[in-house]
Design an enzyme around this catalytic site. Structure first.
Site: not given
Length: 556
Positions: A33, A108-110, A140-141
């Site tokens: 993000t 994206d961290s996911s 952050t995920d």
């Protein structure tokens, strides 16, 4: 007025401006993000983070000349010159010069996995000698998982590695990215905290102790069972130095990147879960380890027929390592209830107060070690490798009927063998007993390591330390093994304990400083500098004298 030679400045009068020290920090951008920007399809990762987001902010750019910084960008050692920026001089009297290295694919961290963790570890390893510290920008995920994984992958780490991210993009008007990134830069550039850390909302946490506790609040992360390593206030960053975990082996920094994440699983116990469900998971093809999230202090339903226990015991006999982790946010797994003790007797390893993220990545790390066995993995899962769990001793007491249980008898026999310096007997006892005996405590709270700290045979202390005994536990008087060894005047024991990472607890230092006056040599080896004591006393005397003079001067 006419000038003469006396009025002219001399070379001696000219004082060159003192050079300002600069720390060198590499910021590694993985995505998340923090670097996103608006698009017709929602937020997407954006390139050029250094120029778009940092160069325009005075806190990140003092306007000085952009000096190129070399960054190694691949395993071949290819070097690319990156433009750098410098912060203004901090309140610690130095600047932080940095550059941003963006991964080829921003994620994206996911979507991150073991391959992404390996890429981060490799980047740190390749650039380790070029920079004083590292900041990793990450979504952050899955940030707590990445922090935990890196803490095990980076071995003998001697420099700060700080991970951070944000709940709102830095390009948004209202965001938490600016404070999180600036705080991370200050920590990485000024404080020698050789750990993988997570900085968020003005707090620095040990990375493998963290978990995400909010999907939207700026205070998104917490370390429920471990206080922050540092806290940033309006005045300064206050570091809790007594908590900082440091490498103790005399070895170079290295990495292990082949975590076995594909052969581990996590299962949450719930009321009414059927043993057949658990058995189905444990029979997955290739499964080598399972994190079992249980109720409270480590309890799971067993039933009158012990069907659940039998399923778990059968899997353990097949070589699957099962770790017991509490579902609670705080607290520890402790076999104090019958159901929890049944799990322990079946061979399930108590994960103590580890987070699920730490337990899962640690298990994957240990399973990938060369020559690992289910027995070695199970043993190491209950030991603190990077400060990921709180080592605890279990006090033992006399049985109400006057008879000593077998476990207490064994601890007593071991204690006598240590006191007598009988290394062979100690080895024989340890060969037939569980590893938890190392951190058991007698009625005084002394563990075998406490007893060995004053044993006539230093070889016993060396042996017990090599078996994984903790040097940080304190007895009922609040004393560590290091304090006992120094108090006994055993210099070799002190040196061995210090080499193993032992340090005096902050509560012990006042007493240690008093004892150091009579025996400065051995206490100096334990970490007490008599010069500091003398200076402190002198300062106190001067301060007291100053107060007396002030009071006398103000008297009517």
């Amino acid at each position: 007025m006419a000038l003469n030679d006396a009025n002219l400045p001399t070379l001696a009068d000219e004082k060159p401006e003192e050079a300002i020290l600069e720390s060198r920090v590499l910021i590694i951008m993985t995505g998340g993000t923090i670097c996103m920007q608006q698009s017709p399809h929602g937020f997407i990762p954006a390139r050029g983070f250094q120029e778009k987001c940092m160069a325009r902010v005075p806190s990140f750019n003092d306007g000085s000349l952009s000096v190129p910084m070399d960054v190694i960008t691949n395993s071949k050692g290819d070097i690319t010159a990156h433009p750098s920026l410098s912060t203004p001089v901090t309140r610690y009297g130095r600047k932080v010069r940095y550059t941003v290295y963006e991964f080829e694919e921003l994620l994206d961290s996911s979507s991150i996995n073991a391959k992404g963790w390996a890429e981060i570890a490799e980047s740190i390893y390749q650039n380790y000698t070029l920079f004083d510290g590292f900041v990793i920008l990450h979504g952050t995920d899955s940030l707590a998982y990445t922090c935990s994984a890196l803490s095990f992958m980076l071995q003998n780490l001697g420099k700060p590695v700080v991970l951070t991210g944000s709940q709102a993009p830095m390009l948004e008007l209202q965001n938490d990215a600016t404070d999180n990134l600036l705080g991370s830069l200050v920590v990485a550039g000024h404080f020698m905290i050789p750990e993988v850390c997570l900085y968020f909302n003005n707090k620095l946490f040990r990375g493998n102790r963290t978990t995400k506790v909010s999907a939207s609040d700026f205070a998104a992360f917490d370390a429920p069972n471990c206080p922050p390593l540092a806290t940033t206030t309006s005045m300064r960053t206050n570091v809790n130095w007594d908590m900082v975990h440091r490498p103790t082996s005399l070895a170079q920094f290295r990495i292990q990147t082949n975590l076995d994440t594909t052969h581990v699983a996590c299962l949450r116990i719930f009321p009414g879960i059927k043993p057949e469900m658990v058995d189905a998971v444990l029979k997955l093809d290739g499964l080598r380890g399972l994190i079992l999230e249980t109720f409270g202090a480590g309890n799971a339903p067993s039933g009158q027929d012990n069907a659940m226990i039998n399923v778990l015991a059968s899997a353990i006999q097949r070589g699957i390592v099962i770790i017991n982790i509490t579902q609670c946010l705080t607290g520890s797994v402790s076999p104090v209830y019958a159901t929890g003790m049944s799990l322990s007797r079946a061979g399930v390893v108590a994960g103590l107060d580890m987070t699920t993220e730490a337990a899962l990545t640690k298990l994957a790390y240990l399973l990938a070690l060369p020559d690992s066995t289910p027995e070695s993995v199970a043993q190491n899962m209950s030991l603190s490798l990077r400060g990921e769990l709180t080592e605890s001793s279990v006090p033992v007491f006399r049985h109400p009927d006057g008879a000593l249980p077998e476990r207490v008898q064994t601890l007593t026999v071991l204690g006598y063998a240590i006191a007598q310096g009988d290394l062979e007997k100690v080895k024989t006892i340890m060969k037939t007993e569980q590893h938890w005996l190392l951190n058991d405590a007698d009625y005084s709270g002394n563990t075998p390591i406490h007893l060995a700290a004053t044993s006539p045979a230093i070889s016993i202390l060396h042996f017990l330390l090599s078996q994984g005994g903790s040097v940080h536990l304190r007895n009922r008087n609040g004393r560590t093994p290091l304090f006992l060894a120094a108090n006994a005047g055993l210099s070799d024991h002190v040196l061995l304990l210090r080499k193993s990472g032992a340090h005096l607890h902050s509560d012990e230092r006042p007493a240690a400083e008093l004892l150091a006056r009579r025996r400065p040599g051995v206490w100096g080896l334990a970490g007490i500098d008599p010069r500091e004591n003398n200076q402190r006393e002198l300062d106190e005397e001067n301060s007291g004298a100053g107060r007396s003079r002030t009071m006398a001067g103000s008297a009517p």
